[in-house]
Design a protein around this motif. Structure first.
Motif, PDB file in Angstrom:
ATOM      1  N   UNK A 118       0.652  -1.101   0.095  1.00  0.00           N
ATOM      2  CA  UNK A 118      -0.033  -0.112   0.114  1.00  0.00           C
ATOM      3  C   UNK A 118       0.805   1.291  -0.085  1.00  0.00           C
ATOM      4  N   UNK A 119       1.903   1.213   0.930  1.00  0.00           N
ATOM      5  CA  UNK A 119       2.861   2.369   0.828  1.00  0.00           C
ATOM      6  C   UNK A 119       3.401   2.754  -0.541  1.00  0.00           C
ATOM      7  N   UNK A 120       3.958   1.422  -1.072  1.00  0.00           N
ATOM      8  CA  UNK A 120       4.619   1.810  -2.383  1.00  0.00           C
ATOM      9  C   UNK A 120       3.673   2.458  -3.550  1.00  0.00           C
ATOM     10  N   UNK A 121       2.406   1.769  -3.564  1.00  0.00           N
ATOM     11  CA  UNK A 121       1.569   2.314  -4.644  1.00  0.00           C
ATOM     12  C   UNK A 121       1.058   3.586  -4.388  1.00  0.00           C
ATOM     13  N   UNK A 122       0.730   4.079  -3.095  1.00  0.00           N
ATOM     14  CA  UNK A 122      -0.016   5.263  -2.717  1.00  0.00           C
ATOM     15  C   UNK A 122       1.078   6.423  -2.729  1.00  0.00           C
ATOM     16  N   UNK A 123       2.286   5.951  -2.367  1.00  0.00           N
ATOM     17  CA  UNK A 123       3.230   6.947  -2.547  1.00  0.00           C
ATOM     18  C   UNK A 123       3.334   7.567  -3.898  1.00  0.00           C
ATOM     19  N   UNK A 124       3.291   6.612  -4.958  1.00  0.00           N
ATOM     20  CA  UNK A 124       3.484   6.675  -6.296  1.00  0.00           C
ATOM     21  C   UNK A 124       2.315   7.753  -6.805  1.00  0.00           C
ATOM     22  N   UNK A 125       0.999   7.210  -6.289  1.00  0.00           N
ATOM     23  CA  UNK A 125      -0.165   7.842  -6.706  1.00  0.00           C
ATOM     24  C   UNK A 125      -0.298   9.476  -6.218  1.00  0.00           C
ATOM     25  N   UNK A 126       0.468   9.682  -4.946  1.00  0.00           N
ATOM     26  CA  UNK A 126       0.283  10.866  -4.439  1.00  0.00           C
ATOM     27  C   UNK A 126       1.581  11.704  -4.816  1.00  0.00           C
ATOM     28  N   UNK A 127       2.519  11.078  -5.586  1.00  0.00           N
ATOM     29  CA  UNK A 127       3.470  11.875  -6.006  1.00  0.00           C
ATOM     30  C   UNK A 127       3.072  12.457  -7.426  1.00  0.00           C
ATOM     31  N   UNK A 128       2.290  11.619  -8.103  1.00  0.00           N
ATOM     32  CA  UNK A 128       1.747  11.850  -9.400  1.00  0.00           C
ATOM     33  C   UNK A 128       0.901  13.108  -9.397  1.00  0.00           C
ATOM     34  N   UNK A 129       0.111  12.997  -8.235  1.00  0.00           N
ATOM     35  CA  UNK A 129      -0.920  14.111  -8.146  1.00  0.00           C
ATOM     36  C   UNK A 129      -0.546  15.459  -7.875  1.00  0.00           C
ATOM     37  N   UNK A 130       0.563  15.226  -6.830  1.00  0.00           N
ATOM     38  CA  UNK A 130       1.287  16.539  -6.192  1.00  0.00           C
ATOM     39  C   UNK A 130       1.976  17.119  -7.410  1.00  0.00           C
ATOM     40  N   UNK A 131       2.692  16.354  -8.269  1.00  0.00           N
ATOM     41  CA  UNK A 131       3.669  16.890  -9.204  1.00  0.00           C
ATOM     42  C   UNK A 131       3.056  17.603 -10.645  1.00  0.00           C
TER      43      UNK A 131
END
Length: 401
Positions: A51-64
């Protein structure tokens, strides 16, 4: 940013944690603890890492990128047919899937209140739905976020206090971190991973981080929030397993969470029963809010609509999802069939989302210097392989029903 400032910035991660700690997770964790004691604790550890691996990617995608996952989906496909198929997949699997889960969320929360008050779930169900609707209708992200943070604290206290009271065997608990697959446990392993690594949370996270933070300068705070709150969710799940393992002899089969709560009363008195019921209510209520919100973000993004909490279209989506749960909970509708559909949809869609995320996170034009590192790609690849297995297992389970 200092540690205290990062703690103050906690927010979107709480929504993710609250979303995956729903009645389904409570039920699955309870059954795992009762039947296999601590043997499957490793499954929680893996689920949290995934969950951490995928959610970090998703959050980074949205933020950037300042885009939701739905918009990113649309942007990657120029072919009208491919785009149409993608939109249909997202809307059906995420939109309809969250509506299907919604009945179970509301009924689960209502069961917690019914245990405390003695008033029927059929009365509490619509009440929970209407209160959730009021909070979402406010259109205030800060208010919604504070409610989620508060309820995560409530869940944590309720379930963790129960786990402390039962005084678990620390040695056996540590031994459960060594991966083993007892006979007959495969479906429970798939179930726990499937209720923790949730596809619609990827859409929810990519959008909500934009409500809290501004861009690349806030990545550190975003990661602290993501990792910290997901770990808290994992501790809550572990506490449920620990409680069940301590209360029941290994190999006990329990039919529902209510039965487990009843078993707690003669062991710990009314206090433990009340704590458990409060935790169950918090789990149901937070999921009853997060599922419609995630469904609205995903569907609006995929269709190219405005992702504004106060827009008419956005409200229409979450109202439809929430309304489905309210109606079925009031009618005493058995949610098993629609929840099975939702589980199948999540199990089949999650590998596709994972592959897309990894592909998108390596796009220099999209993310610039914030693309995945080699380690992130390796971890993402391993997680994807496992969720593909879960998807196949889910499909197999449905085909043999």
């Amino acid at each position: 940013m200092g540690v205290v400032d990062r703690l103050k910035a906690i927010g979107p991660g709480a929504l993710v944690a609250a979303a995956f700690i729903g009645p389904g997770t409570v039920t699955t964790a309870s059954v795992i603890g009762a039947e296999y004691a601590y043997l499957l604790v490793w499954t929680i550890a893996f689920s949290i890492l995934a969950t951490i691996v995928l959610q970090e990617m998703s959050a980074r995608l949205g933020l950037i990128t300042k885009e939701g996952l739905g918009e990113a989906f649309r942007g990657e496909f120029s072919n009208p047919i491919a785009r149409g198929v993608t939109v249909a997949l997202v809307v059906s699997a995420i939109g309809i899937g969250t509506a299907a889960f919604q009945t179970g969320n509301i009924v689960g929360g209502a069961a917690g209140l019914a245990t405390i008050t003695g008033v029927s779930e059929n009365v509490w169900g619509p009440v929970i739905g209407l209160v959730a609707a009021g909070l979402l209708w406010s259109g205030s992200y800060k208010l919604i976020e504070r409610v989620f943070i508060g309820l995560v604290v409530v869940m944590g206290l309720a379930f963790v206090l129960n786990a402390i009271i039962v005084r678990p065997d620390i040695g056996a608990l540590g031994g459960g971190l060594v991966p083993t697959v007892p006979e007959g446990s495969t479906y429970l392993i798939a179930g726990l991973v499937g209720t923790t690594v949730v596809g619609y949370n990827l859409f929810l996270h990519a959008s909500t981080v934009q409500e809290r933070w501004d861009g690349a300068d806030d990545l550190a705070a975003c990661r602290t929030d993501t990792i910290g709150m997901i770990i808290v969710g994992g501790l809550i799940t572990t506490s449920i397993v620990v409680t069940a393992a301590a209360v029941f002899p290994e190999g006990t089969q329990i039919g529902d969470v209510g039965a487990m709560a009843d078993q707690l009363e003669p062991v710990f008195g009314g206090y433990a029963l009340t704590f458990f019921a409060i935790g169950l209510f918090a789990a149901g209520f937070t999921s009853a809010m997060s599922a419609p919100l995630a469904g609205a973000y995903a569907t609006a993004g995929a269709l190219g609509w405005e992702r504004d909490l106060k827009s008419t279209r956005f409200r229409a989506i979450w109202m439809t999802i929430l309304g489905t749960g309210i109606v079925f909970s009031a009618l005493d509708y058995n949610p098993v069939e629609v929840i099975v559909f939702a589980q199948v949809a999540n199990g089949l869609l999650l590998p596709i989302l994972a592959v897309f995320l990894i592909y998108a996170m390596n796009n220099d034009e999209l993310l610039g210097e914030h693309t995945n590192t080699t380690l992130q790609n390796v971890l993402g690849g391993l997680v994807t392989l496992v969720v593909v297995g879960i998807g196949l297992q889910t499909l197999y389970d449905v085909l043999i029903l």
